[in-house]
Scaffold this active site. Sequence first.
Site, PDB file in Angstrom:
ATOM      1  N   TYR A 193      -6.030 -65.117  27.122  1.00  0.00           N
ATOM      2  CA  TYR A 193      -5.766 -63.847  28.094  1.00  0.00           C
ATOM      3  C   TYR A 193      -4.202 -63.777  28.027  1.00  0.00           C
ATOM      4  CZ  TYR A 193     -10.635 -63.840  29.231  1.00  0.00           C
ATOM      5  OH  TYR A 193     -11.963 -63.567  29.077  1.00  0.00           O
ATOM      6  N   ARG A 199     -20.245 -60.339  24.631  1.00  0.00           N
ATOM      7  CA  ARG A 199     -18.865 -59.424  24.675  1.00  0.00           C
ATOM      8  C   ARG A 199     -18.750 -58.519  23.685  1.00  0.00           C
ATOM      9  NH1 ARG A 199     -16.107 -63.066  28.550  1.00  0.00           N
ATOM     10  NH2 ARG A 199     -16.432 -65.136  27.930  1.00  0.00           N
ATOM     11  N   ALA A 207     -15.883 -58.891  32.940  1.00  0.00           N
ATOM     12  CA  ALA A 207     -17.261 -59.379  32.579  1.00  0.00           C
ATOM     13  C   ALA A 207     -18.404 -58.012  32.850  1.00  0.00           C
ATOM     14  CB  ALA A 207     -17.863 -60.611  33.203  1.00  0.00           C
ATOM     15  N   HIS A 234      -8.998 -54.299  26.900  1.00  0.00           N
ATOM     16  CA  HIS A 234      -9.413 -55.922  27.040  1.00  0.00           C
ATOM     17  C   HIS A 234      -8.151 -56.672  26.419  1.00  0.00           C
ATOM     18  CE1 HIS A 234     -13.432 -54.858  28.387  1.00  0.00           C
ATOM     19  NE2 HIS A 234     -13.405 -53.983  27.424  1.00  0.00           N
ATOM     20  N   LEU A 235      -7.943 -57.680  27.219  1.00  0.00           N
ATOM     21  CA  LEU A 235      -6.622 -58.214  26.662  1.00  0.00           C
ATOM     22  C   LEU A 235      -7.098 -59.080  25.594  1.00  0.00           C
ATOM     23  CD1 LEU A 235      -6.325 -59.616  30.301  1.00  0.00           C
ATOM     24  CD2 LEU A 235      -4.198 -58.914  28.944  1.00  0.00           C
ATOM     25  N   SER A 236      -8.241 -59.796  25.478  1.00  0.00           N
ATOM     26  CA  SER A 236      -8.640 -60.581  24.151  1.00  0.00           C
ATOM     27  C   SER A 236      -9.430 -59.537  23.355  1.00  0.00           C
ATOM     28  CB  SER A 236      -9.679 -61.392  24.741  1.00  0.00           C
ATOM     29  OG  SER A 236     -10.772 -61.338  25.374  1.00  0.00           O
ATOM     30  N   PRO A 284     -13.140 -58.530  37.894  1.00  0.00           N
ATOM     31  CA  PRO A 284     -13.382 -59.913  38.216  1.00  0.00           C
ATOM     32  C   PRO A 284     -12.758 -60.881  37.394  1.00  0.00           C
ATOM     33  CG  PRO A 284     -15.418 -59.134  37.295  1.00  0.00           C
ATOM     34  CD  PRO A 284     -14.568 -57.794  37.477  1.00  0.00           C
ATOM     35  N   ASN A 285     -11.983 -61.819  38.063  1.00  0.00           N
ATOM     36  CA  ASN A 285     -11.329 -62.746  37.610  1.00  0.00           C
ATOM     37  C   ASN A 285     -10.098 -62.492  36.878  1.00  0.00           C
ATOM     38  OD1 ASN A 285     -13.259 -64.915  37.841  1.00  0.00           O
ATOM     39  ND2 ASN A 285     -14.588 -63.886  36.448  1.00  0.00           N
ATOM     40  N   GLU A 315     -10.354 -47.824  28.255  1.00  0.00           N
ATOM     41  CA  GLU A 315     -10.904 -49.238  28.625  1.00  0.00           C
ATOM     42  C   GLU A 315      -9.913 -50.043  27.603  1.00  0.00           C
ATOM     43  OE1 GLU A 315     -14.662 -49.454  26.767  1.00  0.00           O
ATOM     44  OE2 GLU A 315     -14.921 -51.753  26.981  1.00  0.00           O
ATOM     45  N   ARG A 352      -5.754 -68.464  33.984  1.00  0.00           N
ATOM     46  CA  ARG A 352      -6.890 -68.508  33.539  1.00  0.00           C
ATOM     47  C   ARG A 352      -6.914 -68.467  31.891  1.00  0.00           C
ATOM     48  NH1 ARG A 352     -10.850 -63.199  33.061  1.00  0.00           N
ATOM     49  NH2 ARG A 352     -12.352 -64.201  32.217  1.00  0.00           N
ATOM     50  N   HIS A 397     -19.720 -55.831  30.335  1.00  0.00           N
ATOM     51  CA  HIS A 397     -20.940 -55.987  29.617  1.00  0.00           C
ATOM     52  C   HIS A 397     -22.277 -55.747  30.207  1.00  0.00           C
ATOM     53  CE1 HIS A 397     -17.709 -57.627  27.383  1.00  0.00           C
ATOM     54  NE2 HIS A 397     -17.420 -58.678  27.983  1.00  0.00           N
ATOM     55  N   ARG A 433     -15.180 -62.867  19.811  1.00  0.00           N
ATOM     56  CA  ARG A 433     -15.561 -63.706  20.755  1.00  0.00           C
ATOM     57  C   ARG A 433     -17.287 -63.896  20.690  1.00  0.00           C
ATOM     58  NH1 ARG A 433     -12.669 -63.202  26.066  1.00  0.00           N
ATOM     59  NH2 ARG A 433     -13.498 -65.329  26.432  1.00  0.00           N
ATOM     60  N   ASP A 478     -21.400 -45.060  35.496  1.00  0.00           N
ATOM     61  CA  ASP A 478     -21.896 -44.096  36.127  1.00  0.00           C
ATOM     62  C   ASP A 478     -20.707 -43.303  37.059  1.00  0.00           C
ATOM     63  OD1 ASP A 478     -24.301 -43.933  35.261  1.00  0.00           O
ATOM     64  OD2 ASP A 478     -25.281 -44.551  37.038  1.00  0.00           O
ATOM     65  N   ASN A 536      -9.882 -52.441  33.100  1.00  0.00           N
ATOM     66  CA  ASN A 536     -10.193 -53.588  32.492  1.00  0.00           C
ATOM     67  C   ASN A 536     -11.337 -54.218  33.364  1.00  0.00           C
ATOM     68  OD1 ASN A 536     -10.984 -56.136  31.568  1.00  0.00           O
ATOM     69  ND2 ASN A 536      -8.755 -56.817  31.041  1.00  0.00           N
TER      70      ASN A 536
END
Length: 147
Positions: free
Chosen positions: A22, A109, A75, A98-100, A9-10, A96, A17, A78, A105, A85, A72
């Site tokens: 990001y 997160r 959200a 994550h950009l940030s 998402p996002n 996995e 954004r 988390h 943070r 699963d 990625n």
Amino acid sequence: MRVLVLNGPNLNLLGSREPEVYGRETLADIEVLVRNRAQALGIEVAFAQSNHEGDLVDVIQAHRGWDGLILNAGAYTHTSQAIPDAISATQLLTVEVHLSNVFRREAFRHHSTISPVAWGCIVGFGFRGYLAALDLLHGRLTEGTVG
Ligand code: DQA
């Protein structure tokens, strides 16, 4: 060798954004960079993005039997139980991303439901994390080693 690159998402809003968090690259920019690297490595890649948890599960299931997953989950990282699963069910070798740097943070997160079922996790390197994930999967899959 086939690798799925899946964004949650996002992440469709990348570029506009919170670019200071990001980066300025759009998801389309990242796709081009990853496709170029994949071509050089001889890897077939598929890209998908969804804002919906169940859709992400469907896409993971549809790629059962592929060699790797770069994920990625945004959200959902988390909160989701269904996504880890699906990874366990399909046994997809998962990196996995994550950009940030999520550890710099908010506290919520810092926890990932995906990390326990992932091979490893890359955080904080922006779009370069996707390229590193591709290199790592290529290395492991061509060497046939496990660690
Ligand atoms: C993110 C980090 C998550 O906490 C956040 O919800 C995102 C993006 C990252 O790439 O840094 O949507 O996964």
